[in-house]
Structure formats: C-alpha cells, structure tokens
Design a protein around this motif. Sequence first.
Motif, PDB file in Angstrom:
ATOM      1  N   LYS A  41       0.853  -1.186   0.000  1.00 51.40           N
ATOM      2  CA  LYS A  41       0.000   0.000   0.000  1.00 51.40           C
ATOM      3  C   LYS A  41       0.891   1.240   0.000  1.00 51.40           C
ATOM      4  O   LYS A  41       2.053   1.183   0.395  1.00 51.40           O
ATOM      5  CB  LYS A  41      -0.900   0.001   1.244  1.00 51.40           C
ATOM      6  CG  LYS A  41      -1.890  -1.141   1.284  1.00 51.40           C
ATOM      7  CD  LYS A  41      -2.737  -1.134   2.517  1.00 51.40           C
ATOM      8  CE  LYS A  41      -2.221  -1.870   3.697  1.00 51.40           C
ATOM      9  NZ  LYS A  41      -1.532  -3.080   3.623  1.00 51.40           N
ATOM     10  N   ARG A  42       0.325   2.337  -0.411  1.00 53.98           N
ATOM     11  CA  ARG A  42       1.058   3.598  -0.415  1.00 53.98           C
ATOM     12  C   ARG A  42       1.566   3.879   1.001  1.00 53.98           C
ATOM     13  O   ARG A  42       0.840   3.755   1.980  1.00 53.98           O
ATOM     14  CB  ARG A  42       0.143   4.725  -0.879  1.00 53.98           C
ATOM     15  CG  ARG A  42       0.866   6.008  -1.086  1.00 53.98           C
ATOM     16  CD  ARG A  42      -0.078   7.066  -1.591  1.00 53.98           C
ATOM     17  NE  ARG A  42       0.670   8.311  -1.637  1.00 53.98           N
ATOM     18  CZ  ARG A  42       0.438   9.284  -2.451  1.00 53.98           C
ATOM     19  NH1 ARG A  42      -0.564   9.188  -3.295  1.00 53.98           N
ATOM     20  NH2 ARG A  42       1.152  10.366  -2.431  1.00 53.98           N
ATOM     21  N   GLY A  43       2.847   4.225   1.131  1.00 54.68           N
ATOM     22  CA  GLY A  43       3.441   4.520   2.427  1.00 54.68           C
ATOM     23  C   GLY A  43       4.117   3.325   3.086  1.00 54.68           C
ATOM     24  O   GLY A  43       4.814   3.467   4.077  1.00 54.68           O
ATOM     25  N   ASP A  44       3.896   2.096   2.552  1.00 58.90           N
ATOM     26  CA  ASP A  44       4.565   0.922   3.100  1.00 58.90           C
ATOM     27  C   ASP A  44       6.076   1.017   2.893  1.00 58.90           C
ATOM     28  O   ASP A  44       6.536   1.572   1.891  1.00 58.90           O
ATOM     29  CB  ASP A  44       4.074  -0.360   2.402  1.00 58.90           C
ATOM     30  CG  ASP A  44       2.824  -0.953   3.003  1.00 58.90           C
ATOM     31  OD1 ASP A  44       2.398  -0.485   4.084  1.00 58.90           O
ATOM     32  OD2 ASP A  44       2.266  -1.890   2.397  1.00 58.90           O
ATOM     33  N   THR A  45       6.813   0.467   3.833  1.00 62.84           N
ATOM     34  CA  THR A  45       8.262   0.316   3.682  1.00 62.84           C
ATOM     35  C   THR A  45       8.596  -1.140   3.958  1.00 62.84           C
ATOM     36  O   THR A  45       7.843  -1.844   4.649  1.00 62.84           O
ATOM     37  CB  THR A  45       9.044   1.210   4.671  1.00 62.84           C
ATOM     38  OG1 THR A  45       8.754   0.776   6.006  1.00 62.84           O
ATOM     39  CG2 THR A  45       8.698   2.688   4.499  1.00 62.84           C
ATOM     40  N   LEU A  46       9.716  -1.610   3.439  1.00 62.87           N
ATOM     41  CA  LEU A  46      10.124  -2.983   3.705  1.00 62.87           C
ATOM     42  C   LEU A  46      10.311  -3.201   5.200  1.00 62.87           C
ATOM     43  O   LEU A  46       9.948  -4.244   5.743  1.00 62.87           O
ATOM     44  CB  LEU A  46      11.415  -3.308   2.944  1.00 62.87           C
ATOM     45  CG  LEU A  46      11.225  -3.541   1.450  1.00 62.87           C
ATOM     46  CD1 LEU A  46      12.561  -3.520   0.729  1.00 62.87           C
ATOM     47  CD2 LEU A  46      10.499  -4.846   1.184  1.00 62.87           C
ATOM     48  N   TRP A  47      10.865  -2.190   5.874  1.00 62.26           N
ATOM     49  CA  TRP A  47      11.084  -2.277   7.319  1.00 62.26           C
ATOM     50  C   TRP A  47       9.763  -2.488   8.060  1.00 62.26           C
ATOM     51  O   TRP A  47       9.644  -3.366   8.899  1.00 62.26           O
ATOM     52  CB  TRP A  47      11.806  -1.016   7.798  1.00 62.26           C
ATOM     53  CG  TRP A  47      11.588  -0.697   9.245  1.00 62.26           C
ATOM     54  CD1 TRP A  47      10.852   0.324   9.748  1.00 62.26           C
ATOM     55  CD2 TRP A  47      12.091  -1.404  10.375  1.00 62.26           C
ATOM     56  NE1 TRP A  47      10.867   0.292  11.115  1.00 62.26           N
ATOM     57  CE2 TRP A  47      11.622  -0.762  11.532  1.00 62.26           C
ATOM     58  CE3 TRP A  47      12.885  -2.533  10.530  1.00 62.26           C
ATOM     59  CZ2 TRP A  47      11.920  -1.198  12.809  1.00 62.26           C
ATOM     60  CZ3 TRP A  47      13.186  -2.962  11.805  1.00 62.26           C
ATOM     61  CH2 TRP A  47      12.705  -2.295  12.929  1.00 62.26           C
ATOM     62  N   ASN A  48       8.744  -1.687   7.722  1.00 66.38           N
ATOM     63  CA  ASN A  48       7.449  -1.816   8.399  1.00 66.38           C
ATOM     64  C   ASN A  48       6.756  -3.138   8.086  1.00 66.38           C
ATOM     65  O   ASN A  48       6.116  -3.729   8.953  1.00 66.38           O
ATOM     66  CB  ASN A  48       6.533  -0.642   8.047  1.00 66.38           C
ATOM     67  CG  ASN A  48       6.933   0.625   8.767  1.00 66.38           C
ATOM     68  OD1 ASN A  48       7.532   0.576   9.833  1.00 66.38           O
ATOM     69  ND2 ASN A  48       6.615   1.759   8.185  1.00 66.38           N
ATOM     70  N   ILE A  49       6.894  -3.613   6.860  1.00 68.07           N
ATOM     71  CA  ILE A  49       6.296  -4.898   6.486  1.00 68.07           C
ATOM     72  C   ILE A  49       6.986  -6.026   7.245  1.00 68.07           C
ATOM     73  O   ILE A  49       6.330  -6.912   7.798  1.00 68.07           O
ATOM     74  CB  ILE A  49       6.364  -5.106   4.956  1.00 68.07           C
ATOM     75  CG1 ILE A  49       5.487  -4.067   4.245  1.00 68.07           C
ATOM     76  CG2 ILE A  49       5.930  -6.525   4.585  1.00 68.07           C
ATOM     77  CD1 ILE A  49       5.713  -3.982   2.747  1.00 68.07           C
ATOM     78  N   ALA A  50       8.322  -5.988   7.310  1.00 64.02           N
ATOM     79  CA  ALA A  50       9.074  -7.004   8.055  1.00 64.02           C
ATOM     80  C   ALA A  50       8.655  -7.005   9.520  1.00 64.02           C
ATOM     81  O   ALA A  50       8.412  -8.063  10.120  1.00 64.02           O
ATOM     82  CB  ALA A  50      10.572  -6.754   7.922  1.00 64.02           C
ATOM     83  N   LYS A  51       8.531  -5.821  10.082  1.00 68.45           N
ATOM     84  CA  LYS A  51       8.139  -5.702  11.493  1.00 68.45           C
ATOM     85  C   LYS A  51       6.706  -6.200  11.701  1.00 68.45           C
ATOM     86  O   LYS A  51       6.421  -6.908  12.664  1.00 68.45           O
ATOM     87  CB  LYS A  51       8.281  -4.241  11.919  1.00 68.45           C
ATOM     88  CG  LYS A  51       8.213  -4.019  13.391  1.00 68.45           C
ATOM     89  CD  LYS A  51       8.562  -2.583  13.718  1.00 68.45           C
ATOM     90  CE  LYS A  51       8.209  -2.255  15.136  1.00 68.45           C
ATOM     91  NZ  LYS A  51       8.365  -0.862  15.451  1.00 68.45           N
ATOM     92  N   GLN A  52       5.802  -5.850  10.787  1.00 68.84           N
ATOM     93  CA  GLN A  52       4.393  -6.260  10.888  1.00 68.84           C
ATOM     94  C   GLN A  52       4.249  -7.784  10.933  1.00 68.84           C
ATOM     95  O   GLN A  52       3.454  -8.311  11.691  1.00 68.84           O
ATOM     96  CB  GLN A  52       3.620  -5.697   9.697  1.00 68.84           C
ATOM     97  CG  GLN A  52       2.167  -6.139   9.633  1.00 68.84           C
ATOM     98  CD  GLN A  52       1.467  -5.617   8.377  1.00 68.84           C
ATOM     99  OE1 GLN A  52       1.917  -4.680   7.730  1.00 68.84           O
ATOM    100  NE2 GLN A  52       0.354  -6.229   8.028  1.00 68.84           N
TER     101      GLN A  52
END
Length: 195
Positions: free
Chosen positions: A31-42
């Motif tokens: 989604k708009r605003g996603d980062t690999l870091w945030n996805i990994a953390k999620q």
Amino acid sequence: MKRGKAWVLAILCGTFFFAGHADAAKVHTVKRGDTLWNIAKQYGVPLKQLKQTNRKGDLLYPGEKLVIPNTTSITAAEKDLLARLVHAEAKGEPYAGKVAVATVVLNRVDHPDFPNSIREVIYERSGGHYAFTPVANGTINKPADHEAYRAVEEALAFRGLGNGSLYFYNPKTAKSNWLRSRPVTVVIGNHVFAK
C-alpha cells in the motif's frame, strides 16, 4: 517400467499438493506509504529474509505483491524474556545499544557455537557462571520498559544484518582478557560489542 513411472508421478503430484497446503505462504499487497522495514516488522520476519525471498532492492510500488517468508516464529514469552534482558543489561544506554544487546542474543541463537533458542542462550552457563549478569543477579526478573520491547522488535526485523556481534562488555568493569581480545564490531554508549 510403466508402474515405476506412475509411482514417481504420484509421488511428485502428492508432494506438490501437500507442500502447497503445508507451506501456504502469506502475501502482502503493498500500500502507499509501506516500507520494507514496516512490512518485516508487521509480520515478524527479518528484513534480509523478506528482501531475499522477493529478490527486492529497497523500492516498493503500490499494488505490488510480496511473499512473506515462513520463519521460525518467536513466542511472546521469548520476546518478553529478551526484552527483560535488554532492559536489565542496557538500562541507561542509548536506544541503539539496546537494539545491539538484543542482536547479540539473536546472533548467538543463529551461531553454531551457541544454543538454538533465546531462552537457552540467555540462561547458558559456562564454567559455573551465567553468560549474562542479569541472570546471575536476578534483575532479569524485573519487567521491561516499552523501549526494550521496541528494541527487541527492531533487532528481530534486522536479524542477520550487521557486523555479527556475539559478545558485549563494559570496558570499565570487564575482567576477562579473552573477551577484550575479541575483534570489536562497534562501541555504543558504555558497551563494546565484539565477535
């Protein structure tokens, strides 16, 4: 001969059928605003593994599908134990030092010379002594603060990256010449990290 080929075909089909169900991978739509870091953390997966699984650089595009790798998950109890160790070992240290302490434990779990679980690494004894002072003096039993939990999450997301630190010590209090002889990876606050 025909019977042998039929067996091989049946085995291969069965393998694909069952593997598909047993290892059903999660997929994340960017989604708009996603980062690999945030996805990994999620999803609680290491950033390095997320990138490798998807053969990705750092750019993401909305609508893009990312396969979330299957990893050995860390239980809530293990995260709590690790956060309590971080809190006890790095209280008063910079946030980066807290992340580095958690990273040392994770690096040990992944290293062949150490036990294979967070709990075993934290409670490891060598020569009659615990590897970590908070285990010996009981401060590991005190609750962790929010920052220690955040440091654990960051260390988990960055697992496998960094300089491979396996040890840390305070040069003002460390008495081990062997520990002081290890190659230094980084100095953060009052701690020297080494491998």
